[in-house]
Write a protein that holds these residues in place. Structure first.
Motif, PDB file in Angstrom:
ATOM      1  N   LYS A 196     -15.679  -4.172   7.710  1.00  0.00           N
ATOM      2  CA  LYS A 196     -16.353  -4.468   6.453  1.00  0.00           C
ATOM      3  C   LYS A 196     -17.112  -3.270   5.906  1.00  0.00           C
ATOM      4  O   LYS A 196     -17.708  -3.336   4.835  1.00  0.00           O
ATOM      5  N   ASN A 197     -17.140  -2.166   6.645  1.00  0.00           N
ATOM      6  CA  ASN A 197     -17.789  -0.961   6.148  1.00  0.00           C
ATOM      7  C   ASN A 197     -16.839  -0.195   5.236  1.00  0.00           C
ATOM      8  O   ASN A 197     -15.672  -0.566   5.064  1.00  0.00           O
ATOM      9  N   GLU A 198     -17.327   0.901   4.659  1.00  0.00           N
ATOM     10  CA  GLU A 198     -16.481   1.688   3.769  1.00  0.00           C
ATOM     11  C   GLU A 198     -15.286   2.276   4.505  1.00  0.00           C
ATOM     12  O   GLU A 198     -14.199   2.406   3.944  1.00  0.00           O
ATOM     13  N   LEU A 199     -15.462   2.612   5.780  1.00  0.00           N
ATOM     14  CA  LEU A 199     -14.377   3.136   6.608  1.00  0.00           C
ATOM     15  C   LEU A 199     -13.929   2.046   7.562  1.00  0.00           C
ATOM     16  O   LEU A 199     -14.655   1.674   8.481  1.00  0.00           O
ATOM     17  N   ARG A 200     -12.723   1.528   7.351  1.00  0.00           N
ATOM     18  CA  ARG A 200     -12.208   0.423   8.145  1.00  0.00           C
ATOM     19  C   ARG A 200     -11.184   0.930   9.146  1.00  0.00           C
ATOM     20  O   ARG A 200     -10.839   2.109   9.160  1.00  0.00           O
ATOM     21  N   THR A 201     -10.653   0.031   9.953  1.00  0.00           N
ATOM     22  CA  THR A 201      -9.705   0.407  10.992  1.00  0.00           C
ATOM     23  C   THR A 201      -8.322  -0.155  10.673  1.00  0.00           C
ATOM     24  O   THR A 201      -8.155  -1.378  10.530  1.00  0.00           O
ATOM     25  N   LEU A 202      -7.358   0.729  10.549  1.00  0.00           N
ATOM     26  CA  LEU A 202      -5.976   0.317  10.323  1.00  0.00           C
ATOM     27  C   LEU A 202      -5.422  -0.299  11.600  1.00  0.00           C
ATOM     28  O   LEU A 202      -5.479   0.315  12.669  1.00  0.00           O
ATOM     29  N   THR A 203      -4.917  -1.517  11.505  1.00  0.00           N
ATOM     30  CA  THR A 203      -4.369  -2.191  12.678  1.00  0.00           C
ATOM     31  C   THR A 203      -2.848  -2.206  12.690  1.00  0.00           C
ATOM     32  O   THR A 203      -2.238  -2.333  13.748  1.00  0.00           O
ATOM     33  N   ALA A 209       0.823  -1.204   0.000  1.00  0.00           N
ATOM     34  CA  ALA A 209       0.000   0.000   0.000  1.00  0.00           C
ATOM     35  C   ALA A 209       0.861   1.260   0.000  1.00  0.00           C
ATOM     36  O   ALA A 209       2.041   1.230   0.366  1.00  0.00           O
ATOM     37  N   PHE A 210       0.226   2.364  -0.421  1.00  0.00           N
ATOM     38  CA  PHE A 210       0.812   3.698  -0.344  1.00  0.00           C
ATOM     39  C   PHE A 210      -0.241   4.652   0.203  1.00  0.00           C
ATOM     40  O   PHE A 210      -1.424   4.535  -0.124  1.00  0.00           O
ATOM     41  N   VAL A 211       0.195   5.605   1.015  1.00  0.00           N
ATOM     42  CA  VAL A 211      -0.688   6.668   1.485  1.00  0.00           C
ATOM     43  C   VAL A 211      -0.877   7.676   0.357  1.00  0.00           C
ATOM     44  O   VAL A 211       0.098   8.199  -0.190  1.00  0.00           O
ATOM     45  N   LEU A 212      -2.140   7.940   0.008  1.00  0.00           N
ATOM     46  CA  LEU A 212      -2.445   8.975  -0.976  1.00  0.00           C
ATOM     47  C   LEU A 212      -2.725  10.308  -0.311  1.00  0.00           C
ATOM     48  O   LEU A 212      -2.323  11.367  -0.806  1.00  0.00           O
ATOM     49  N   HIS A 213      -3.420  10.253   0.827  1.00  0.00           N
ATOM     50  CA  HIS A 213      -3.864  11.480   1.492  1.00  0.00           C
ATOM     51  C   HIS A 213      -4.324  11.104   2.901  1.00  0.00           C
ATOM     52  O   HIS A 213      -4.778   9.984   3.129  1.00  0.00           O
ATOM     53  N   SER A 214      -4.173  12.027   3.828  1.00  0.00           N
ATOM     54  CA  SER A 214      -4.689  11.788   5.175  1.00  0.00           C
ATOM     55  C   SER A 214      -5.174  13.107   5.756  1.00  0.00           C
ATOM     56  O   SER A 214      -4.711  14.181   5.355  1.00  0.00           O
ATOM     57  N   TYR A 215      -6.113  13.021   6.693  1.00  0.00           N
ATOM     58  CA  TYR A 215      -6.627  14.220   7.340  1.00  0.00           C
ATOM     59  C   TYR A 215      -7.075  13.880   8.750  1.00  0.00           C
ATOM     60  O   TYR A 215      -7.365  12.709   9.064  1.00  0.00           O
ATOM     61  N   PRO A 216      -7.113  14.867   9.633  1.00  0.00           N
ATOM     62  CA  PRO A 216      -7.413  14.606  11.046  1.00  0.00           C
ATOM     63  C   PRO A 216      -8.804  14.010  11.249  1.00  0.00           C
ATOM     64  O   PRO A 216      -9.756  14.337  10.533  1.00  0.00           O
ATOM     65  N   TYR A 217      -8.887  13.142  12.259  1.00  0.00           N
ATOM     66  CA  TYR A 217     -10.156  12.544  12.658  1.00  0.00           C
ATOM     67  C   TYR A 217     -10.218  12.568  14.177  1.00  0.00           C
ATOM     68  O   TYR A 217      -9.370  11.975  14.849  1.00  0.00           O
ATOM     69  N   GLU A 234      -9.629  13.866  17.925  1.00  0.00           N
ATOM     70  CA  GLU A 234      -8.486  14.573  18.516  1.00  0.00           C
ATOM     71  C   GLU A 234      -7.147  13.923  18.215  1.00  0.00           C
ATOM     72  O   GLU A 234      -6.147  14.613  18.033  1.00  0.00           O
ATOM     73  N   THR A 235      -7.105  12.609  18.163  1.00  0.00           N
ATOM     74  CA  THR A 235      -5.797  11.942  18.085  1.00  0.00           C
ATOM     75  C   THR A 235      -5.639  11.024  16.882  1.00  0.00           C
ATOM     76  O   THR A 235      -4.584  10.401  16.729  1.00  0.00           O
ATOM     77  N   SER A 236      -6.639  10.947  16.026  1.00  0.00           N
ATOM     78  CA  SER A 236      -6.600   9.963  14.949  1.00  0.00           C
ATOM     79  C   SER A 236      -6.552  10.618  13.574  1.00  0.00           C
ATOM     80  O   SER A 236      -6.688  11.833  13.432  1.00  0.00           O
ATOM     81  N   LEU A 237      -6.334   9.779  12.560  1.00  0.00           N
ATOM     82  CA  LEU A 237      -6.323  10.215  11.165  1.00  0.00           C
ATOM     83  C   LEU A 237      -7.237   9.318  10.345  1.00  0.00           C
ATOM     84  O   LEU A 237      -7.415   8.138  10.668  1.00  0.00           O
ATOM     85  N   ILE A 238      -7.792   9.870   9.300  1.00  0.00           N
ATOM     86  CA  ILE A 238      -8.387   9.051   8.247  1.00  0.00           C
ATOM     87  C   ILE A 238      -7.391   9.055   7.092  1.00  0.00           C
ATOM     88  O   ILE A 238      -6.972  10.113   6.619  1.00  0.00           O
ATOM     89  N   VAL A 239      -6.998   7.855   6.682  1.00  0.00           N
ATOM     90  CA  VAL A 239      -5.953   7.702   5.679  1.00  0.00           C
ATOM     91  C   VAL A 239      -6.549   7.084   4.417  1.00  0.00           C
ATOM     92  O   VAL A 239      -7.191   6.034   4.469  1.00  0.00           O
ATOM     93  N   ALA A 276      -2.996   7.940  15.730  1.00  0.00           N
ATOM     94  CA  ALA A 276      -1.812   8.205  14.906  1.00  0.00           C
ATOM     95  C   ALA A 276      -1.232   9.592  15.112  1.00  0.00           C
ATOM     96  O   ALA A 276      -0.073   9.839  14.769  1.00  0.00           O
ATOM     97  N   LYS A 277      -2.017  10.519  15.682  1.00  0.00           N
ATOM     98  CA  LYS A 277      -1.505  11.874  15.914  1.00  0.00           C
ATOM     99  C   LYS A 277      -0.789  12.000  17.256  1.00  0.00           C
ATOM    100  O   LYS A 277      -0.188  13.036  17.543  1.00  0.00           O
ATOM    101  N   ARG A 278      -0.861  10.947  18.083  1.00  0.00           N
ATOM    102  CA  ARG A 278      -0.169  11.014  19.369  1.00  0.00           C
ATOM    103  C   ARG A 278       1.336  10.987  19.162  1.00  0.00           C
ATOM    104  O   ARG A 278       1.848  10.290  18.279  1.00  0.00           O
ATOM    105  N   PRO A 279       2.085  11.717  19.984  1.00  0.00           N
ATOM    106  CA  PRO A 279       3.532  11.837  19.784  1.00  0.00           C
ATOM    107  C   PRO A 279       4.276  10.513  19.742  1.00  0.00           C
ATOM    108  O   PRO A 279       5.250  10.373  19.004  1.00  0.00           O
ATOM    109  N   HIS A 280       3.838   9.524  20.503  1.00  0.00           N
ATOM    110  CA  HIS A 280       4.581   8.274  20.593  1.00  0.00           C
ATOM    111  C   HIS A 280       3.927   7.141  19.799  1.00  0.00           C
ATOM    112  O   HIS A 280       4.316   5.982  19.943  1.00  0.00           O
TER     113      HIS A 280
END
Length: 257
Positions: A86-93, A30-38, A40-45, A62-66
């Motif tokens: 299985k939905n359109e928006l899944r969870t990156l593990t 995979a490659f990241v095409l674009h990401s944006y905040p979701y 307080e601490t997460s991203l949608i990639v 993913a936005k947390r410092p560590h």
């Protein structure tokens, strides 16, 4: 006319070694095409994957410092991605950097962002295009090795339209299906293909030689480069429904690509 379910073409399936039981996918190139905040601490990639096409994933924390994902989810870096859902928006593990590619710099970096913008705006989600994925990897490598950007971009634009099923055969006249002649001037209907020019035409005029060169991916001729640039700008604008491409405008301003 309705088509029975049995007659519908089956969508491409990922190889068995890339799938796991249920809704889990592991180790997907995979490659990241674009990401944006979701939140307080997460991203949608938005990711381009080899066997699942363009997918949207929540990268929790993913936005947390560590967060171990924070430094991995970078554009133009080959990744091995895993997710659930299985939905359109899944969870990156999980996402791991694979390596093996040179970074993009200067103009090549901007060209890379242009490729990503094209993919985000023209590719439907969850529609597998493994050949286009491989073409994307090859294109990034060519840009990283300073191959001529105008030629590299024209080849990718054409491949993208072919993969999405909207590229006409440039070597055949739309009306007669006769082979395009190098010495004749044509315009290209975005939905149907080339036809000889008419006085009232507003579309870019291109020589038959340019169209034949584009079909065989030969962009060495300066006239072919200039005319193919105008033609692809026209065709992409049509298929984008007039939506602007921000990175293309920057490239036009900087380099007239």
């Amino acid at each position: 006319m309705s088509v029975s379910a049995a007659a519908e073409p089956k969508r491409p399936r990922a190889p068995a070694r890339e799938r796991t039981v249920g809704t889990r996918v592991a180790g997907q190139p995979a490659f990241v095409l674009h990401s944006y905040p979701y939140k307080e601490t997460s991203l949608i990639v938005d990711m381009l994957t080899r066997d699942y096409g363009r997918v949207a994933l929540i990268a929790k924390g993913a936005k947390r410092p560590h967060s171990q994902l924070r430094g991995v989810l970078q554009t133009f870096q080959p990744l091995s991605a895993s997710w659930t859902g299985k939905n359109e928006l899944r969870t990156l593990t999980d996402a791991e950097w694979v390596g093996g590619m040179l970074p993009l710099e200067k103009t090549a970096l901007l060209c890379g962002f242009y490729l990503n913008e094209l993919l985000v705006k023209l590719l439907a989600r969850d529609d597998a295009h493994p050949d286009l994925f491989n073409h994307y990897v090859s294109t990034l490598n060519q840009l990283a090795h300073n191959e001529p950007a105008p030629i590299v971009l024209r080849k990718f634009e054409r491949a993208l339209l072919k993969e999405t099923g909207v590229a006409a055969d440039l070597a055949r006249c739309a009306d007669t299906r006769e082979r395009v002649r190098a010495e004749v001037v044509y315009v290209v209907d975005p939905e149907r293909g080339p036809r000889p020019e008419r006085a009232a035409d507003q579309a870019p005029r291109v020589s038959g030689k340019t169209l034949l060169d584009m079909e065989r991916e030969d962009y060495q001729d300066a006239a072919t480069q200039a005319q193919s640039k105008q033609l692809m700008r026209f065709l992409l604008a049509h298929h984008l429904g007039g939506a602007p491409l921000n990175t293309r405008q920057i490239l036009i301003d900087l380099m007239q690509l």
